[in-house]
Design a protein around this motif. Structure first.
Motif, PDB file in Angstrom:
ATOM      1  N   ARG A  89      72.067  41.904  11.781  1.00  0.00           N
ATOM      2  CA  ARG A  89      73.101  40.906  11.478  1.00  0.00           C
ATOM      3  C   ARG A  89      74.308  41.153  12.387  1.00  0.00           C
ATOM      4  O   ARG A  89      74.857  42.253  12.390  1.00  0.00           O
ATOM      5  CB  ARG A  89      73.509  41.011  10.001  1.00  0.00           C
ATOM      6  N   ILE A  90      74.677  40.119  13.139  1.00  0.00           N
ATOM      7  CA  ILE A  90      75.723  40.291  14.158  1.00  0.00           C
ATOM      8  C   ILE A  90      76.770  39.178  14.054  1.00  0.00           C
ATOM      9  O   ILE A  90      76.408  37.998  13.994  1.00  0.00           O
ATOM     10  CB  ILE A  90      75.086  40.258  15.573  1.00  0.00           C
ATOM     11  N   ARG A  91      78.042  39.544  14.055  1.00  0.00           N
ATOM     12  CA  ARG A  91      79.121  38.551  14.145  1.00  0.00           C
ATOM     13  C   ARG A  91      79.347  38.271  15.635  1.00  0.00           C
ATOM     14  O   ARG A  91      79.108  39.146  16.492  1.00  0.00           O
ATOM     15  CB  ARG A  91      80.377  39.044  13.434  1.00  0.00           C
ATOM     16  N   ALA A  92      79.846  37.082  15.941  1.00  0.00           N
ATOM     17  CA  ALA A  92      79.789  36.607  17.334  1.00  0.00           C
ATOM     18  C   ALA A  92      80.508  37.508  18.338  1.00  0.00           C
ATOM     19  O   ALA A  92      80.000  37.742  19.435  1.00  0.00           O
ATOM     20  CB  ALA A  92      80.342  35.186  17.413  1.00  0.00           C
ATOM     21  N   HIS A  93      81.689  38.054  17.977  1.00  0.00           N
ATOM     22  CA  HIS A  93      82.391  38.811  19.025  1.00  0.00           C
ATOM     23  C   HIS A  93      81.685  40.128  19.341  1.00  0.00           C
ATOM     24  O   HIS A  93      81.885  40.694  20.423  1.00  0.00           O
ATOM     25  CB  HIS A  93      83.879  39.006  18.683  1.00  0.00           C
ATOM     26  N   TRP A  98      90.693  47.826  22.635  1.00  0.00           N
ATOM     27  CA  TRP A  98      89.721  48.429  23.549  1.00  0.00           C
ATOM     28  C   TRP A  98      89.659  47.692  24.884  1.00  0.00           C
ATOM     29  O   TRP A  98      88.793  47.974  25.721  1.00  0.00           O
ATOM     30  CB  TRP A  98      88.320  48.397  22.907  1.00  0.00           C
ATOM     31  N   HIS A  99      90.557  46.762  25.092  1.00  0.00           N
ATOM     32  CA  HIS A  99      90.462  45.853  26.248  1.00  0.00           C
ATOM     33  C   HIS A  99      90.364  46.610  27.575  1.00  0.00           C
ATOM     34  O   HIS A  99      89.498  46.321  28.401  1.00  0.00           O
ATOM     35  CB  HIS A  99      91.665  44.904  26.259  1.00  0.00           C
ATOM     36  N   CYS A 141      88.571  38.679  23.863  1.00  0.00           N
ATOM     37  CA  CYS A 141      89.035  40.064  24.010  1.00  0.00           C
ATOM     38  C   CYS A 141      90.565  40.175  24.043  1.00  0.00           C
ATOM     39  O   CYS A 141      91.100  41.295  23.991  1.00  0.00           O
ATOM     40  CB  CYS A 141      88.483  40.671  25.301  1.00  0.00           C
ATOM     41  N   THR A 142      91.253  39.054  24.120  1.00  0.00           N
ATOM     42  CA  THR A 142      92.712  39.080  24.219  1.00  0.00           C
ATOM     43  C   THR A 142      93.313  39.829  23.032  1.00  0.00           C
ATOM     44  O   THR A 142      93.003  39.540  21.875  1.00  0.00           O
ATOM     45  CB  THR A 142      93.270  37.634  24.249  1.00  0.00           C
TER      46      THR A 142
END
Ligand code: SF4
Length: 147
Positions: free
Chosen positions: A4-8, A121-122, A116-117
């Motif tokens: 199960r994965i959330r989009a980001h 961790w950017h 990522c904004t």
């Protein structure tokens, strides 16, 4: 089994090198990228996913926050445009070597990185992408037949 994965997290897994919030978090993340590398499919979900699981005992954890939901929405839109297919919750996705390379190439140019904004961790993720993803733990060698 299905992950199960959330989009980001479709973005975060591209640069995952074993760094994360806690030891339990990275141990769980290691198992997930291994499962994906072995060919398991993903089910897109809204809100906290299997990567978030070790953090969810704390109900104030950022995984539940509105800013992360907005990060998911941004990632969903960008990945949908890149892959030309829906990435909404309820959709299933299987990565192969070609799709992984396509995602990493678009991550490196920034094309799929509006989500990522503002992420803490950017700079690390940028350095990993600019170095062409050395030591990243999601490795997929199989190729799926063209649809
Ligand atoms: S910058 Fe943040 S949101 Fe973007 S890939 Fe890295 S960890 Fe994920």
């Amino acid at each position: 089994m299905t992950v199960r994965i959330r989009a980001h997290h479709l973005l975060c897994m591209l640069t995952y090198v074993g760094k994360g919030y806690t030891g339990a978090f990275t141990a769980n993340y290691d198992k997930i990228v291994e499962r994906l590398g072995a060919g398991e499919d993903m089910l897109l979900v809204a809100g906290p996913d299997d990567i978030c699981t070790p953090l969810l005992a704390d109900k104030d954890e950022h995984c539940f926050g509105q800013s992360v939901i907005e990060r998911d929405e941004s990632a969903e839109k960008a990945v949908e445009e890149l892959l030309g297919r829906p990435i909404a919750p309820g959709e299933r996705l299987v990565l192969d070597a070609g799709k992984l390379a396509e995602l990493r190439a678009a991550f490196r140019t920034g094309e799929i990185r509006p989500a990522c904004t503002g992420c803490e961790w950017h700079d690390l993720c940028t350095a990993i992408a600019e170095g062409n993803f050395p030591n990243t733990r999601l490795v997929i060698e199989r190729k799926l037949p063209c649809p």
